[in-house]
Design an enzyme around this catalytic site. Structure first.
Site, PDB file in Angstrom:
ATOM      1  N   HIS A 199     -11.402  -3.521  10.437  1.00 24.40           N
ATOM      2  CA  HIS A 199     -11.986  -3.527   9.090  1.00 24.40           C
ATOM      3  C   HIS A 199     -13.161  -2.566   8.972  1.00 24.40           C
ATOM      4  O   HIS A 199     -13.949  -2.685   8.052  1.00 24.40           O
ATOM      5  CB  HIS A 199     -12.451  -4.941   8.715  1.00 24.40           C
ATOM      6  N   GLU A 221       0.817  -1.221   0.000  1.00 16.57           N
ATOM      7  CA  GLU A 221       0.000   0.000   0.000  1.00 16.57           C
ATOM      8  C   GLU A 221       0.847   1.266   0.000  1.00 16.57           C
ATOM      9  O   GLU A 221       0.520   2.230  -0.692  1.00 16.57           O
ATOM     10  CB  GLU A 221      -0.939  -0.003   1.215  1.00 16.57           C
TER      11      GLU A 221
END
Lengths: 351, 342
Positions: free
Chosen positions: A129, A60
């Site tokens: 999440h 990322e």
């Protein structure tokens, strides 16, 4: 104009952008897999080729830097992450590079980069999440932060984000992906930094963002039976923030509730109240209120998340209490749906 | 690692350099290379002289002792090639053709600086020259350089992107992520690692396992690699030239080059700091004997009139400092400008 889902609207916006500008590229983990990031990137590789649309390594931070490097040399990059939480690995690149480059190089460079981050709640997404960190990004000078609440806005705001010469954090709530609305065809753009008035009313201002606008609409409808007309403002952009529209609404209603999908401390909601308090304190007829997530991580268990999220009943309840209307029971009248942890019947999990 | 090994300089590159007897090391190249070598040294020494007067008010990392690689590459790239660099970026900026006056003015925080006083010594920029910025965060500019290479590839430009890093950046995760992607996409990029053995006061021995080679790490990821003596300017140039040619003509994909070199002064600032005890005075003296500038002059004695070049450089530097000191500071309102591009 056609009726399509939020997810399809995102897909269409990217197609339009890539068709009108060959320098637009699009990548992300899973961008070219069979599911195409909840359908939002389906068909792009076939249409625009694997040089412009590609899957990426699970890197990322570097891939954000790659996007910045491409963007300062003339590309316009759309990068997507299936969960905002993974993007936390890229904070160096987004904060130290993307946000700063135009300013610290005195305008020599600019970074036309759009980072699509999907956030949400429910289905046991749990602590890592489900984070809604819009206030983090809004805190960084140089970034723009966008949170659409409808299919129409998703297209209009995404096209504006892609063609904005600055880095834009584009936050999509997973619970909105299957919602649908009439969406204009072609290159449809909605300016960044302008809020949208969803409903006009004189009794109470509600400021909302992203998925909470859907809950606020249910609350507004419920409150009508008590003679309460709300002025509902959907922020669209968190940064730049359209404070003028909020000030103007407060000058009319004198009462305000600000909703936020993120945790309470240093939230967008608390910042808005702070701005209003310093800017136009005399407009308040009553103390302002906010509804945010609590300052704790989201738990996972089905039982632990019951009543945990902000619902229409919470919104209605807050306003009813402020207006001292008794004999109303919003928790009974508009209860949390069962099951409470999914956006609707269409959702079959996993995320 | 014993002392002998520590100072062993590897003169042979790791790959088989084709010997090119007709190498175009001509007088012009020698002159231009010397000019850059000497210019970097003299500019940095002048900054060191001026720094104690407290008019330069930003963290400043000097390249004295490490001029070899930047000077070597300065005659091998054009304005369409890209450079990105680090906190220690003066040498790379100058080697890419960055304007000296604008660099010195930037260090003084003046409106005529390359970033209008907003960046300082650690944030140099010259887009026209393909110098796409330096970063104060270790490893931060690595993926940017890879993204620039991706952009070149997509636009089918026959240009390269050069990423300057030090040995410390090898310890950052972003290095592996970036190199992996560069190899995956066969991008036209060169990672140029100037290994000066220290990250601030921390020697390699407390940061990386003994005996492990930095360039072989890069090789394991799939890059083409080379290793050379960064204080030997013409050898470095030869290695760089061959690699740049390979990337531009046969799409060889990414390269990683490790150059051995040494910083003479403190990590940040103008002073010598061997007395602190984090490194040995003898080590410093051994490297100083291998001064890239003196070695270059010794090996190319007959060819050029160094005095003439030196004089020209001195006048350039004099002018840059004179101007920068008298140039105006930016208006205070400038602090609030250019947050967003229009």
């Amino acid at each position: 104009m056609k009726n399509i889902t939020f997810a399809n609207s995102i897909n269409e916006a990217i197609k339009v952008a890539m068709s009108i500008d060959k320098n637009v590229i699009c990548y992300g983990l899973g961008a070219t897999d069979p599911k195409g990031i909840f359908g939002t990137t389906v068909g792009l590789e076939e249409k625009f080729g694997s040089e412009r649309v590609f899957d990426m390594p699970t890197s990322e931070n570097a891939m954000t830097g790659v996007a910045i490097g491409a963007s300062i040399s003339g590309m316009k990059t759309i990068m997507t992450h299936q969960r905002l939480d993974f993007f936390l690995l890229a904070m160096d690149q987004i904060v130290n590079s993307a946000a700063k480059m135009h300013y610290m190089f005195n305008g020599e460079l600019n970074v036309p980069l759009t980072v699509r981050l999907i956030l949400g709640r429910g289905w046991g997404q749990g602590p890592t999440h489900s984070q809604n960190l819009q206030s983090w990004f809004a805190h960084i000078p140089g970034l723009k932060v966008v949170m659409p609440s409808s299919a129409e806005d998703a297209k209009g705001l995404l096209l504006s984000s892609i063609f904005d010469p600055n880095p834009v954090i584009f936050l999509e709530h997973r619970w909105l992906h299957n919602s649908s609305s009439e969406v204009p065809d072609g290159d449809y753009r909605i300016p960044l930094g302008k809020a949208k008035k969803i409903k006009e009313g004189n009794d109470f201002t509600i400021v909302s963002m992203s998925y909470l606008t859907a809950e606020a609409l249910i609350a507004a409808k419920y409150l009508k039976q008590f003679g309460i007309e709300v002025d509902l403002i959907d922020l669209r952009s968190i940064k730049p923030l359209d404070i003028d529209t909020i000030v103007s609404s407060l000058s009319k209603t004198g009462r305000i509730l600000v909703l936020d999908t993120g945790a309470s401390t240093c939230s967008v909601a608390s910042d808005i109240i702070s701005k209003l308090s310093t800017k136009c304190f005399s407009y308040f007829k009553d103390s302002p209120c906010i509804l945010t997530m609590p300052d704790i991580p989201e738990p996972t268990s089905f039982e632990l998340t019951k009543g945990f999220y902000i619902r229409a009943a919470d919104i209605a309840n807050e306003i009813l209490q402020k207006l001292k209307i008794e004999n109303a029971n919003p928790y009974k009248d508009i209860p949390e749906p069962d099951p409470h942890d999914i956006p609707g019947e269409w959702f079959k999990g996993p995320f | 690692m014993d002392e002998k090994d520590k100072f062993k300089l590897i003169h042979k590159s790791m790959f088989n350099l084709e010997e090119n007897q007709n190498s175009e090391i001509n007088e012009d190249i020698i002159k231009r290379t010397y000019y850059m070598l000497k210019k970097i040294r003299s500019v940095e020494e002048r900054i060191a002289e001026e720094y104690p007067y407290n008019e330069i008010r930003c963290p400043t990392h000097l390249s004295i002792g490490q001029e070899g690689v930047p000077a070597a590459i300065s005659t091998l790239v054009n304005d369409h090639d890209y450079f990105v660099s680090t906190h220690r970026g003066h040498a790379h900026y100058l080697a890419k053709g960055g304007d000296l006056n604008k660099m010195i003015a930037e260090i003084y925080g003046k409106t005529t600086g390359c970033a209008g006083g907003k960046g300082g010594s650690m944030h140099l920029i010259d887009k026209q020259k393909g110098f796409m910025g330096t970063s104060a965060i270790v490893g931060n500019s690595i993926p940017l350089g890879v993204g620039l290479a991706l952009s070149n590839k997509l636009k089918k430009k026959n240009s390269i992107s050069c990423i300057f890093i030090g040995d410390g950046a090898i310890e950052e995760g972003v290095f592996y992520e970036s190199l992996n992607f560069a190899v995956l996409k066969n991008l036209p990029v060169v990672f140029i690692c100037e290994n000066n053995l220290y990250s601030v006061y921390s020697p390699l021995s407390v940061r990386q396992p003994e005996g492990r080679s930095i360039n072989l790490l890069a090789k394991a990821i799939g890059a083409n690699v080379a290793h050379a003596d960064g204080n030997n300017v013409l050898e470095s140039r030869k290695v760089l030239k061959e690699i740049i040619t390979k990337i531009k003509t046969c799409e060889s994909g990414p390269w990683f080059i490790e150059f051995d070199t040494y910083r003479w002064r403190e990590h940040c600032g103008y002073q010598f700091d061997n007395h602190l005890g984090y490194r040995d005075e003898n080590e410093y003296l051994a490297w100083k004997k291998r001064d890239p500038l003196e070695l270059f002059k010794k090996n190319n004695q007959v060819l050029i009139d160094y005095g003439k070049i030196d004089k020209f450089i001195e006048s350039e530097i004099e002018e840059a400092f004179r101007k920068s000191k008298t140039d105006p500071f930016p208006e205070k309102s400038e602090a609030y400008q250019k947050l967003y591009a229009e």
